[in-house]
Design an enzyme around this catalytic site. Sequence first.
Site, PDB file in Angstrom:
ATOM      1  NE  ARG A 102     -37.816  10.610  24.847  1.00 19.55           N
ATOM      2  CZ  ARG A 102     -37.862  10.376  23.571  1.00 19.55           C
ATOM      3  NH1 ARG A 102     -37.649  11.350  22.740  1.00 19.55           N
ATOM      4  NH2 ARG A 102     -38.110   9.176  23.123  1.00 19.55           N
ATOM      5  CE  LYS A 121     -41.884  10.289  24.868  1.00 20.62           C
ATOM      6  NZ  LYS A 121     -42.681   9.076  24.636  1.00 20.62           N
ATOM      7  CG  ASP A 133     -31.012  14.447  22.977  1.00 29.66           C
ATOM      8  OD1 ASP A 133     -32.018  13.832  23.404  1.00 29.66           O
ATOM      9  OD2 ASP A 133     -30.832  14.680  21.767  1.00 29.66           O
ATOM     10  NE  ARG A 198     -43.364   6.264  33.285  1.00 27.53           N
ATOM     11  CZ  ARG A 198     -43.324   6.420  31.975  1.00 27.53           C
ATOM     12  NH1 ARG A 198     -43.019   5.390  31.217  1.00 27.53           N
ATOM     13  NH2 ARG A 198     -43.563   7.569  31.411  1.00 27.53           N
ATOM     14  CG  ASP A 268     -39.245   1.091  31.124  1.00 23.24           C
ATOM     15  OD1 ASP A 268     -39.055  -0.123  30.909  1.00 23.24           O
ATOM     16  OD2 ASP A 268     -38.976   1.975  30.290  1.00 23.24           O
TER      17      ASP A 268
HETATM   18  P1  AMP Z   1     -38.443   4.295  26.100  1.00 19.34           P
HETATM   19  O1  AMP Z   1     -37.953   3.021  25.542  1.00 19.34           O
HETATM   20  O2  AMP Z   1     -38.603   5.396  25.063  1.00 19.34           O
HETATM   21  O3  AMP Z   1     -39.650   4.155  26.962  1.00 19.34           O
HETATM   22  O4  AMP Z   1     -37.284   4.868  27.036  1.00 19.34           O
HETATM   23  C1  AMP Z   1     -36.618   4.119  28.006  1.00 19.34           C
HETATM   24  C2  AMP Z   1     -35.874   5.035  28.914  1.00 19.34           C
HETATM   25  O5  AMP Z   1     -34.984   5.861  28.166  1.00 19.34           O
HETATM   26  C3  AMP Z   1     -36.725   5.982  29.727  1.00 19.34           C
HETATM   27  O6  AMP Z   1     -36.114   6.132  30.979  1.00 19.34           O
HETATM   28  C4  AMP Z   1     -36.680   7.252  28.933  1.00 19.34           C
HETATM   29  O7  AMP Z   1     -36.945   8.378  29.720  1.00 19.34           O
HETATM   30  C5  AMP Z   1     -35.264   7.236  28.392  1.00 19.34           C
HETATM   31  N1  AMP Z   1     -35.114   7.983  27.147  1.00 19.34           N
HETATM   32  C6  AMP Z   1     -35.575   7.670  25.922  1.00 19.34           C
HETATM   33  N2  AMP Z   1     -35.228   8.588  25.016  1.00 19.34           N
HETATM   34  C7  AMP Z   1     -34.517   9.543  25.665  1.00 19.34           C
HETATM   35  C8  AMP Z   1     -33.873  10.753  25.289  1.00 19.34           C
HETATM   36  N3  AMP Z   1     -33.881  11.220  24.037  1.00 19.34           N
HETATM   37  N4  AMP Z   1     -33.235  11.447  26.253  1.00 19.34           N
HETATM   38  C9  AMP Z   1     -33.201  10.999  27.518  1.00 19.34           C
HETATM   39  N5  AMP Z   1     -33.768   9.877  27.931  1.00 19.34           N
HETATM   40  C10 AMP Z   1     -34.436   9.148  27.035  1.00 19.34           C
HETATM   41 MG    MG Z   2     -40.687   4.780  28.310  1.00 18.27          MG
END
Ligand code: AMP
Ligand code: MG
Length: 518
Positions: A102, A121, A133, A198, A268
């Site tokens: 996202r 974002k 989403d 990253r 990541d």
């Molecule tokens: P995070 O734990 O928030 O760093 O996210 C881990 C992974 O999930 C990353 O690849 C993000 O881009 C993806 N991600 C988190 N929230 C969403 C969302 N609402 N829609 C799509 N991808 C998401």
């Molecule tokens: Mg992330």
Amino acid sequence: MKINIKDTFNKELDADKDLSNSPRQVYNSFFSFVRPKTPSNPKLIHFSGEFANEIGLKEYADSEEFLKIVSGAGVYEGTNPYAMCYAGHQFGNWAGQLGDGRAINLFELENESKHWTLQLKGAGPTPYSRNADGFAVLRSSIREHLCSEAMHYLGVPTTRSLSLVLTGDQVLRDVLYNGNPAYEKGAIVCRVAPSFIRFGNFELFAARKDHGNLKKLTDYTIKHFFPEISSEGKEKYLQFYKKVGERTLDMVIEWQRVGFVHGVMNTDNMSILGLTIDFGPYGWLENFDNNWTPNTTDANGRRYRFGNQPDIVFWNLVQLANALYTLIDDLPALQGILDNFSEYFTSKYQKMLQSKLGIEAEYDADFQDTLMRNLESVETDMTIFYRELANLEKIDSPEKALEKVEYAFYNLEEITEPIKNNWLIWFEKYLALLRNETKTDNERKVWMNSLNPKYVLRNYMAQLAIDEADSGNYGLIEEFYLLLQKPYDEQEQYQKWYAKRPDWAREKIGCSMLSCSS
Ligand code: AMP
Ligand code: MG
């Protein structure tokens, strides 16, 4: 207004040839072109004036065109937005391809010889959205926007936030992951950093044994972001690894200094530039507790608890070493660097702890450990404790010293005789150390107050700003933005924010407990 566009990532590296925007595995590419989704009724609710100025967009920030760009309603002429492809280890396990699910990179610009990438974002799905989403909600966007800027002004390496926009669309979220989804306001933050690469970008190619692209990515990163590295061959990659490691360790030392808990230190979420990135279920230590984590998803293992953050950085650096290994192919050399990281960390961390206490001369580890134990023995506010500590004078008695930091204790009745005695013993040693220092009381106070913030974005403060914003009032966002630009200054007019967490916030969702739902 003309922006000085200087795209490199999407020009020098290979794009995914598939232009469809559907969730999938993407191979042999560094990113996929994707357009932000058009928001139905975008509204700018805050922008960081000082930072807009720094990147040359100040005048532009009031314009319709600016709103279009930072809300995803339009794309700046001649630019090609894209989502990055990366992988990662999540909570210690290999998670395979993740990518910008996202986040959409808009373009890179240059201003006053500095290079910046702008990224939205929450601007809609990408090929990396998996089953999510691609959107973001107002509460998490406020938290990211305010905290990015607050970290910067605290002197902590971080990605920045240029703007906060409401999309006018509704986003469905199950905040507690307990089967009670509800609609929330959608929002978009425009994040800015020299680059958003990253650890996980390197891990992706390494895991796929795509050595050609691993090398390309590393060469690209060094060329643009580590220009001081001039060696060639494996030496170049060893230097790179060393620099990334040192920057990342510097970052975590700063987190420990200010009491910041990231909450999701997956690989990541580790910037290759050593910047704090991805403000999700982060939190600020209020009562000092090495075991504390704000992230409810991590409540059992507590992998990312405050006291464990440095160890996790080491763990993540080992993953990066594994990823870069084929470029280096020299285990002893790599191991040597890793061993040096321990020394590098220990000495810098120790210096940081000493400076928080205003002491230049070395002291024994036991003295530090006793302080940690005392701080944990009853609920003691970390920020307030260090701030009040600066008011001690060399002539003070231990009793007087304890009295001077009283404001940091959540409940004075918890200070039983034995606990009081432990503090008095510690203060006696501390005062003896102070008397040996050359700095005067006032010089020490000035020094300590330049390192121990008076104001941080306490979890309950962010929640107050969120609750207000939910009802359409953005005054607190601006108030905190201004307050946190000068976190080390007294700022008498904001004294009410120099306060311990109120009782209502103790167990409240969003204050002491946060989920990854955002
Ligand atoms: P995070 O734990 O928030 O760093 O996210 C881990 C992974 O999930 C990353 O690849 C993000 O881009 C993806 N991600 C988190 N929230 C969403 C969302 N609402 N829609 C799509 N991808 C998401
Ligand atoms: Mg992330």
